[in-house]
Motif scaffolding. Sequence first.
Motif, PDB file in Angstrom:
ATOM      1  N   PHE A  85       0.821  -1.208   0.000  1.00  0.00           N
ATOM      2  CA  PHE A  85       0.000   0.000   0.000  1.00  0.00           C
ATOM      3  C   PHE A  85       0.857   1.260   0.000  1.00  0.00           C
ATOM      4  O   PHE A  85       1.947   1.279   0.578  1.00  0.00           O
ATOM      5  CB  PHE A  85      -0.877   0.048   1.260  1.00  0.00           C
ATOM      6  CG  PHE A  85      -1.867  -1.073   1.391  1.00  0.00           C
ATOM      7  CD1 PHE A  85      -3.195  -0.891   1.040  1.00  0.00           C
ATOM      8  CD2 PHE A  85      -1.469  -2.304   1.897  1.00  0.00           C
ATOM      9  CE1 PHE A  85      -4.108  -1.920   1.170  1.00  0.00           C
ATOM     10  CE2 PHE A  85      -2.378  -3.344   2.037  1.00  0.00           C
ATOM     11  CZ  PHE A  85      -3.717  -3.151   1.670  1.00  0.00           C
ATOM     12  N   ARG A  86       0.328   2.322  -0.570  1.00  0.00           N
ATOM     13  CA  ARG A  86       0.884   3.658  -0.366  1.00  0.00           C
ATOM     14  C   ARG A  86       0.389   4.097   1.013  1.00  0.00           C
ATOM     15  O   ARG A  86      -0.814   4.224   1.234  1.00  0.00           O
ATOM     16  CB  ARG A  86       0.367   4.636  -1.418  1.00  0.00           C
ATOM     17  CG  ARG A  86       0.606   4.217  -2.853  1.00  0.00           C
ATOM     18  CD  ARG A  86      -0.306   5.026  -3.773  1.00  0.00           C
ATOM     19  NE  ARG A  86      -0.235   4.586  -5.150  1.00  0.00           N
ATOM     20  CZ  ARG A  86      -0.936   3.554  -5.659  1.00  0.00           C
ATOM     21  NH1 ARG A  86      -1.760   2.853  -4.869  1.00  0.00           N
ATOM     22  NH2 ARG A  86      -0.824   3.234  -6.927  1.00  0.00           N
ATOM     23  N   THR A  91       3.991   7.723   6.810  1.00  0.00           N
ATOM     24  CA  THR A  91       5.442   7.922   6.742  1.00  0.00           C
ATOM     25  C   THR A  91       5.905   8.824   7.876  1.00  0.00           C
ATOM     26  O   THR A  91       7.014   8.657   8.411  1.00  0.00           O
ATOM     27  CB  THR A  91       5.822   8.553   5.392  1.00  0.00           C
ATOM     28  OG1 THR A  91       5.323   7.749   4.318  1.00  0.00           O
ATOM     29  CG2 THR A  91       7.317   8.730   5.238  1.00  0.00           C
ATOM     30  N   LYS A  92       5.085   9.797   8.247  1.00  0.00           N
ATOM     31  CA  LYS A  92       5.491  10.827   9.207  1.00  0.00           C
ATOM     32  C   LYS A  92       5.932  10.261  10.558  1.00  0.00           C
ATOM     33  O   LYS A  92       6.967  10.683  11.091  1.00  0.00           O
ATOM     34  CB  LYS A  92       4.373  11.852   9.390  1.00  0.00           C
ATOM     35  CG  LYS A  92       4.136  12.759   8.187  1.00  0.00           C
ATOM     36  CD  LYS A  92       3.018  13.765   8.453  1.00  0.00           C
ATOM     37  CE  LYS A  92       2.917  14.803   7.342  1.00  0.00           C
ATOM     38  NZ  LYS A  92       2.345  14.261   6.095  1.00  0.00           N
ATOM     39  N   GLY A 279       9.607  12.615   3.221  1.00  0.00           N
ATOM     40  CA  GLY A 279       9.466  12.238   4.624  1.00  0.00           C
ATOM     41  C   GLY A 279       8.057  12.439   5.143  1.00  0.00           C
ATOM     42  O   GLY A 279       7.687  11.897   6.176  1.00  0.00           O
ATOM     43  N   GLY A 280       7.264  13.214   4.408  1.00  0.00           N
ATOM     44  CA  GLY A 280       5.903  13.475   4.833  1.00  0.00           C
ATOM     45  C   GLY A 280       4.887  12.513   4.274  1.00  0.00           C
ATOM     46  O   GLY A 280       3.765  12.449   4.774  1.00  0.00           O
ATOM     47  N   VAL A 284       5.882   3.282   0.837  1.00  0.00           N
ATOM     48  CA  VAL A 284       4.946   2.184   0.608  1.00  0.00           C
ATOM     49  C   VAL A 284       5.293   1.103   1.624  1.00  0.00           C
ATOM     50  O   VAL A 284       6.432   0.988   2.076  1.00  0.00           O
ATOM     51  CB  VAL A 284       5.018   1.648  -0.833  1.00  0.00           C
ATOM     52  CG1 VAL A 284       4.812   2.783  -1.826  1.00  0.00           C
ATOM     53  CG2 VAL A 284       6.337   0.938  -1.121  1.00  0.00           C
ATOM     54  N   SER A 285       4.274   0.286   1.997  1.00  0.00           N
ATOM     55  CA  SER A 285       4.516  -0.683   3.053  1.00  0.00           C
ATOM     56  C   SER A 285       3.451  -1.768   3.011  1.00  0.00           C
ATOM     57  O   SER A 285       2.516  -1.710   2.205  1.00  0.00           O
ATOM     58  CB  SER A 285       4.516   0.010   4.421  1.00  0.00           C
ATOM     59  OG  SER A 285       4.957  -0.845   5.467  1.00  0.00           O
ATOM     60  N   THR A 286       3.601  -2.741   3.889  1.00  0.00           N
ATOM     61  CA  THR A 286       2.612  -3.793   4.067  1.00  0.00           C
ATOM     62  C   THR A 286       2.020  -3.689   5.469  1.00  0.00           C
ATOM     63  O   THR A 286       2.590  -3.033   6.353  1.00  0.00           O
ATOM     64  CB  THR A 286       3.236  -5.189   3.901  1.00  0.00           C
ATOM     65  OG1 THR A 286       4.210  -5.383   4.945  1.00  0.00           O
ATOM     66  CG2 THR A 286       3.901  -5.346   2.537  1.00  0.00           C
ATOM     67  N   THR A 287       0.923  -4.365   5.676  1.00  0.00           N
ATOM     68  CA  THR A 287       0.264  -4.334   6.986  1.00  0.00           C
ATOM     69  C   THR A 287       1.184  -4.896   8.068  1.00  0.00           C
ATOM     70  O   THR A 287       1.306  -4.332   9.157  1.00  0.00           O
ATOM     71  CB  THR A 287      -1.049  -5.128   6.938  1.00  0.00           C
ATOM     72  OG1 THR A 287      -1.800  -4.710   5.793  1.00  0.00           O
ATOM     73  CG2 THR A 287      -1.869  -4.903   8.187  1.00  0.00           C
ATOM     74  N   MET A 288       1.842  -6.031   7.790  1.00  0.00           N
ATOM     75  CA  MET A 288       2.704  -6.639   8.797  1.00  0.00           C
ATOM     76  C   MET A 288       3.936  -5.795   9.075  1.00  0.00           C
ATOM     77  O   MET A 288       4.373  -5.682  10.229  1.00  0.00           O
ATOM     78  CB  MET A 288       3.110  -8.053   8.376  1.00  0.00           C
ATOM     79  CG  MET A 288       3.946  -8.801   9.425  1.00  0.00           C
ATOM     80  SD  MET A 288       3.175  -8.890  11.079  1.00  0.00           S
ATOM     81  CE  MET A 288       1.849 -10.061  10.761  1.00  0.00           C
ATOM     82  N   ASP A 289       4.517  -5.192   8.027  1.00  0.00           N
ATOM     83  CA  ASP A 289       5.646  -4.295   8.263  1.00  0.00           C
ATOM     84  C   ASP A 289       5.252  -3.197   9.237  1.00  0.00           C
ATOM     85  O   ASP A 289       5.959  -2.913  10.215  1.00  0.00           O
ATOM     86  CB  ASP A 289       6.108  -3.676   6.939  1.00  0.00           C
ATOM     87  CG  ASP A 289       7.298  -4.389   6.334  1.00  0.00           C
ATOM     88  OD1 ASP A 289       7.456  -5.598   6.578  1.00  0.00           O
ATOM     89  OD2 ASP A 289       8.080  -3.738   5.603  1.00  0.00           O
TER      90      ASP A 289
END
Length: 407
Positions: A85-86, A91-92, A279-280, A284-289
């Motif tokens: 996901f985005r 990210t903040k 940085g704001g 992108v990432s996953t739920t578990m991450d």
Amino acid sequence: MTATAALSPATAPKAPPLPEAKPETLGLPRQRLQAMSDAFKREIDKGTVPGITVLVARRGQVGWFEALGRQSPAASAPMALDSIFRIFSMTKPIVSVAVMALVEDGHLLLGDPVAKFIPEFADQKVGVVSGGRLDLVPPRRPMTVQDLLRHTSGLTYEHQGDGPVHKIYQDSRVRSRKITNAEHAALVASFPLVCHPGDEFNYSRSTDILGRIIEVVSGKPLGAFLTERVLAPLQMAETGFATSEANANRLAEPFAADPWTGDKVALFNMLEQPVMESGGGGLVSTTMDYARFALMLRNGGTLDGNRIIGRKTLELMASDHLGPDVKTNGTLLSPGHGFGLGFAVRREAGIAPFPGSVGQYFWSGIAGTFFWIDPKEDLFAVFMSQGPGQRDFTRTLVRDLVYAAVD
């Protein structure tokens, strides 16, 4: 683990799963969590969002982790637990933790002026609207690192208003992913402030500027520093400013047009490595991450023996830094809430139109992602979707449903 590996999820192993337990043993009755699942299935069937993931953990263990609906409305693949996901403004908190790690190392102070690290900010003026004219006046005091963390810097976002300063942002290249973090910071420094530093909470590009400060202080690109100090120690191997072509079949996507307004929905390409590492809002990432990041926060700054941030530093971050005197201008903060150093913080048990506990801290992303930590209930949750126009609705819905399950 190298910075490149962490920023290209296909080249690194997935994050190890968190400890699990039957929800009933965690004070989370299964039938109530099933009611949550059923409610989101109804919304997916109605076309509110293509699909969602939701992870609920209590006492340090995952009691519920589910993926529902479709990963993308343009394909038949179901949403998966490891969909990418985005996360935009989620990210903040990660960048804020990284900044505070530099504070803990003695490389900067919260009271340091931003201009100490980015000289262009030394000449920034405040834009005051008078008689239909924008007058520029000197700030009453310098913008500080603490101002950036709590969004009292006087900076803004182009979509947070339609005043003359906002229009300057809107007419600039500030949204470009093709400029460097240094160029972006210099550009923002050339704009007038919307208020004097410290006077108001204005959600803003402040955390992008923090990202540039990290680069200046560490001598490393933002992504490399985040990997070294946060992502790699937490084994968040699938979190970065882009993902590789090998993961093209794992990308969560929104409807092409908003299901409520019909407006076109356009989000950035997760396979494209940007020049600007925002940085704001660029990760992108996953739920578990992200759940691993949340568990680190729940643990007081540690996970699997790796200390990311000190317990007292995190306590400071998760405290309200606005107080009664800082204007919030009816912005993103719900009634009864303040803002700390990278997170919103619940100050009062009532007033807000959704459940929670005093001391709860959280933040979200504009595309529909959301997480919170509730120290009083020893509870955290991570919710992921890609439905920008429905984000306020889904955030409130998941709060209502999760808290309804807490014994």
